[in-house]
Design a protein around this motif. Sequence first.
Motif, short mmCIF file in Angstrom:
data_model
loop_
_atom_site.label_atom_id
_atom_site.label_comp_id
_atom_site.label_asym_id
_atom_site.label_seq_id
_atom_site.Cartn_x
_atom_site.Cartn_y
_atom_site.Cartn_z
N LEU A 143 121.89 -41.98 24.27
CA LEU A 143 122.89 -41.36 25.15
C LEU A 143 123.15 -42.22 26.38
CD1 LEU A 143 121.74 -37.63 24.96
CD2 LEU A 143 123.66 -38.71 23.78
N GLY A 144 122.10 -42.81 26.95
CA GLY A 144 122.28 -43.66 28.11
C GLY A 144 123.09 -44.90 27.80
N GLY A 145 122.88 -45.47 26.62
CA GLY A 145 123.68 -46.63 26.22
C GLY A 145 125.15 -46.28 26.09
N ALA A 146 125.43 -45.09 25.56
CA ALA A 146 126.82 -44.64 25.47
C ALA A 146 127.42 -44.43 26.85
CB ALA A 146 126.90 -43.35 24.65
N ALA A 147 126.63 -43.86 27.77
CA ALA A 147 127.11 -43.65 29.14
C ALA A 147 127.40 -44.99 29.82
CB ALA A 147 126.08 -42.86 29.94
N MET A 148 126.56 -45.98 29.56
CA MET A 148 126.77 -47.30 30.18
C MET A 148 128.10 -47.91 29.73
SD MET A 148 126.60 -50.82 29.46
CE MET A 148 125.46 -51.04 28.08
N ARG A 149 128.36 -47.87 28.42
CA ARG A 149 129.61 -48.46 27.92
C ARG A 149 130.82 -47.75 28.49
NH1 ARG A 149 125.50 -48.74 23.95
NH2 ARG A 149 125.78 -50.48 22.52
N HIS A 150 130.78 -46.42 28.49
CA HIS A 150 131.93 -45.68 29.01
C HIS A 150 132.09 -45.92 30.51
CE1 HIS A 150 135.15 -42.86 28.65
NE2 HIS A 150 134.63 -42.01 29.51
N GLY A 151 130.98 -46.04 31.22
CA GLY A 151 131.06 -46.35 32.64
C GLY A 151 131.69 -47.70 32.91
N VAL A 152 131.36 -48.69 32.08
CA VAL A 152 131.96 -50.02 32.23
C VAL A 152 133.47 -49.95 32.01
CG1 VAL A 152 132.10 -52.32 31.19
CG2 VAL A 152 129.87 -51.32 31.68
N LEU A 153 133.91 -49.17 31.01
CA LEU A 153 135.35 -49.04 30.76
C LEU A 153 136.05 -48.38 31.95
CD1 LEU A 153 135.70 -47.99 27.01
CD2 LEU A 153 135.80 -50.26 28.03
N LEU A 154 135.48 -47.29 32.45
CA LEU A 154 136.11 -46.59 33.57
C LEU A 154 136.12 -47.45 34.83
CD1 LEU A 154 134.72 -42.94 33.24
CD2 LEU A 154 136.90 -43.86 32.43
N ALA A 155 135.02 -48.13 35.11
CA ALA A 155 134.96 -48.99 36.30
C ALA A 155 135.95 -50.14 36.18
CB ALA A 155 133.54 -49.52 36.50
N GLY A 156 136.10 -50.69 34.98
CA GLY A 156 137.07 -51.76 34.79
C GLY A 156 138.49 -51.29 35.05
N ASN A 157 138.84 -50.12 34.54
CA ASN A 157 140.17 -49.58 34.78
C ASN A 157 140.42 -49.31 36.26
OD1 ASN A 157 141.00 -49.65 32.11
ND2 ASN A 157 140.30 -47.59 31.68
N GLU A 158 139.37 -48.85 36.96
CA GLU A 158 139.50 -48.64 38.39
C GLU A 158 139.72 -49.95 39.12
OE1 GLU A 158 139.67 -47.00 42.15
OE2 GLU A 158 139.83 -46.02 40.19
N SER A 159 139.02 -51.01 38.72
CA SER A 159 139.18 -52.30 39.38
C SER A 159 140.57 -52.88 39.15
CB SER A 159 138.12 -53.29 38.89
OG SER A 159 138.38 -53.73 37.56
N ALA A 160 141.18 -52.53 38.00
CA ALA A 160 142.53 -53.02 37.73
C ALA A 160 143.55 -52.43 38.70
CB ALA A 160 142.93 -52.70 36.29
N CYS A 161 143.25 -51.27 39.26
CA CYS A 161 144.15 -50.62 40.21
C CYS A 161 143.96 -51.12 41.64
CB CYS A 161 143.96 -49.11 40.16
SG CYS A 161 144.35 -48.36 38.57
N ARG A 162 143.07 -52.08 41.84
CA ARG A 162 142.80 -52.60 43.18
C ARG A 162 143.30 -54.04 43.28
NH1 ARG A 162 137.25 -50.17 45.48
NH2 ARG A 162 137.31 -48.11 44.46
N PRO A 163 144.46 -54.25 43.88
CA PRO A 163 145.00 -55.61 43.97
C PRO A 163 144.03 -56.59 44.62
CG PRO A 163 146.66 -54.01 44.62
CD PRO A 163 145.38 -53.25 44.47
N ARG A 164 143.29 -56.14 45.61
CA ARG A 164 142.35 -57.03 46.28
C ARG A 164 141.32 -57.59 45.30
NH1 ARG A 164 141.11 -57.37 51.67
NH2 ARG A 164 142.22 -55.42 52.06
#
Length: 319
Positions: free
Chosen positions: A290-311
Amino acid sequence: MSARLPNTVPQDWQGETYHGRPVVKASSFDWKVSAYIVMLGIAGSAQVIAAVARRQPGSAGLVRRARWLALAGSMVGPLTLVQHLKTRSRWFNMLRIVRPTSPMSLGSWLLTGFGALSGATALGAWLGRRWPLAGRVAEAAQGPAALAGAGMSIYTASLLSSTSTPLWAAAPAPLAAQFGTASMAGAASALALVQRAVGEERSARRLETLAMLAGAAELLAKRETESRWRRAGIAAPAKEGAPGALLQGGGTWLGLLAPIAAHALGRAADRRGGRAGEVLPELASLAMILGGAAMRHGVLLAGNESACRPRDAFRVTQR
């Protein structure tokens, strides 16, 4: 056509943007893609375990179950991906060409080859009881299946790192190591649960040891990934909100630190003959998956959030 587009950037960035919008577009990846990454990673590492275990005496049952786990993942995983793609023809279109410079193209063919080889190893061994030729085909396919499985364990990280998303592109090598070790930890944990269920506790303990070693390696890879994010100045999305909770609470505490501690306590209790020696390893294996699944999904969400930050995008491209 001189009218200005409204500023849709949610941050207080006042520098250069693209017509008032973020520099890169966030992906459409959702939980289906996360599930696909988890299932294919576990399936790929299961083939690696099968290739190693078949050289060990008394491991026929483990090899058989690892092959079936790999086949199941190679079938269910692509079906989940097709659901995300919405249109089945998109999957077939990815197989029309082979483009060495495209991780998506190479990954599609790697997945197809892995599925075919996994089918040959599992079904060939099953039919080999009646037809010896099928058994020989299964043995011949095991080596290539393990190589393709190793690629499946890390290729999704390489695919993410080849995009322009700042968080994914900033740490390609450690992110691949993190995904690969998490895949091995998940596969070893899943097979350990199955081995305990059928009463093969000796092989289950060896698999649990492998899971702990893979988890420790994942911690090191995670540390290097986050170090690169910090040096690039783009680590904030991985620490805040839902991505931060998934990566730290789910990926680190639930998926790594708690299982490693539970395994250690379970080994100590097992020497005393207590019930905890059976329950703790099972809980630890489940938590690691379960933790491994949470890590992958967290990486996807964090990546999408970083895409919204021009800086963040400008910082990565300027480096």
